[in-house]
Design a protein around this motif. Structure first.
Motif, short mmCIF file in Angstrom:
data_model
loop_
_atom_site.label_atom_id
_atom_site.label_comp_id
_atom_site.label_asym_id
_atom_site.label_seq_id
_atom_site.Cartn_x
_atom_site.Cartn_y
_atom_site.Cartn_z
N ASN A 210 2.31 8.26 4.17
CA ASN A 210 2.20 9.39 3.00
C ASN A 210 2.21 10.80 3.79
N HIS A 214 5.21 13.58 3.89
CA HIS A 214 4.58 14.92 3.08
C HIS A 214 4.86 16.09 3.96
N GLY A 243 5.84 12.34 -0.38
CA GLY A 243 4.89 11.64 0.30
C GLY A 243 4.46 10.36 -0.52
N LEU A 244 4.25 10.49 -1.56
CA LEU A 244 4.14 9.27 -2.35
C LEU A 244 5.00 8.23 -2.37
N GLN A 247 4.66 6.44 1.15
CA GLN A 247 3.63 5.55 0.92
C GLN A 247 3.91 4.08 0.06
N VAL A 255 -0.30 3.18 -4.56
CA VAL A 255 0.18 4.34 -4.92
C VAL A 255 -0.16 4.51 -6.67
#
Length: 345
Positions: A210, A214, A243-244, A247, A255
């Motif tokens: 993440n 990001h 970023g999510l 992840q 998440v």
């Protein structure tokens, strides 16, 4: 609209993650999230009391009261992290100095990115893990979402301890009295082509995926020449979005838990009438009692869902030629001011 932006990833603390004390199978060999201040410890104590209450009572009023207290303290914790970002911004730092490579591990990535150990404790294996995440997750995700990857010359320094990270921040020009809050709560900072990441604040490889994705989003905006002209809510909101997504490829359940929790918290703030406008000033952000950057994420998501990813990418591409306001109007059919004024949760 801010002319200068120092970005940093706020550490997300979903309730489900805090209640789950099991160590993930893929956890990095780094210390867990550091509990070094009063609010962190108070919040964890409240979690323990809530667990005990849940085990020994069926009184819904008591449980709701305790849970409400936990939510309020989590909001204050999120706000403390927002303040940390504003503090480092106000410190006037304009450049992250290169870290010494003498006797320290290094890792070059084929796209021209360079990973460096910020201290002697960061091993070559750790850098290789980060490099693999960048290659397999961050770069493909950035290519898909922004149609671009960071250019050669991008440097990422990883730090293993608060001490080494704090010393580096002092070298960068951050005032000494601001160091403790920054090293305790931030997940990463980006200026120009340079990224610094404190590994001790990340619990496992999913967090690292993440943060890397990001922060590399911010690097791309800087390299496009739009990092300082983008409104903060677009810059941070898109970085959260990408970023999510990074992840999610390693831990979709975590998440989704984070999204659910943050959405619930923001909805509660909106119902109370305390939600700040997207264009809120830095002074107003400092007084907010919630994770303001999550609202940025929601606003960017609304644009993506309404107009599509292609239109959003075209908006970004046209900013150097036309500016933010004109490009926004052309691609989204309304002024950026109207969107900011009318945006609701």
């Amino acid at each position: 609209m801010k002319r200068y932006l120092l970005t940093g990833l706020l550490l997300a603390l979903p309730l489900a993650a805090l209640l789950n004390h099991a160590t993930p199978a893929n956890a990095m060999q780094q210390p867990k999230y550091s509990i070094t201040d009063q609010w962190h410890q108070k919040f964890l104590n409240d979690i323990q009391r809530f667990q005990n209450l849940f085990t020994h009572t069926t009184n819904p009023q008591q449980m709701q009261q305790q849970f409400g207290q936990m939510v309020n303290e989590l909001n204050q914790l999120n706000q403390q992290m927002m303040i940390d970002q504003a503090v480092i911004h106000r410190s006037g730092v304009r450049k992250l100095p290169r870290q010494s490579t003498s006797g320290r591990a290094q890792q070059n990535i084929t796209s021209g990115l360079k990973l460096t150990a910020g201290d002697n404790t960061v091993s070559q294996n750790t850098l290789q893990t980060a490099a693999q995440i960048i290659q397999d997750i961050s770069l493909p995700t950035l290519q898909q979402q922004l149609n671009q990857k960071p250019s050669a010359g991008t440097e990422i320094a990883l730090f293993s301890s608060q001490r080494s990270y704090g010393q580096a921040l002092l070298q960068a020009g951050v005032p000494r009295d601001q160091i403790n809050a920054i090293v305790t709560n931030t997940g990463g900072i980006t200026i120009g082509n340079a990224i610094w990441i404190p590994l001790y604040n990340l619990k496992d490889q999913t967090d690292l995926a993440n943060v890397l994705t990001h922060e590399l989003t911010h690097v791309i905006f800087n390299q496009q020449g739009i990092g300082e002209s983008l409104p903060t809510w677009i810059n941070e909101g898109m970085a959260w979005h990408v970023g999510l997504l990074g992840q999610q490829q390693l831990d979709p359940t975590s998440v989704q838990n984070q999204i659910n929790h943050q959405n619930q918290s923001i909805a509660q703030v909106a119902r109370s009438g305390q939600l700040l406008p997207l264009e809120a000033s830095e002074d107003n952000i400092l007084t907010a009692g919630y994770n303001v950057e999550w609202v940025d994420y929601l606003a960017v998501n609304q644009l993506l869902q309404t107009y599509g990813e292609d239109q959003f990418r075209a908006f970004l591409v046209d900013i150097p030629r036309y500016g933010v306001e004109t490009s926004f109007q052309q691609h989204f059919g309304e002024s950026i001011t109207d969107f900011e004024d009318n945006f609701t949760i």
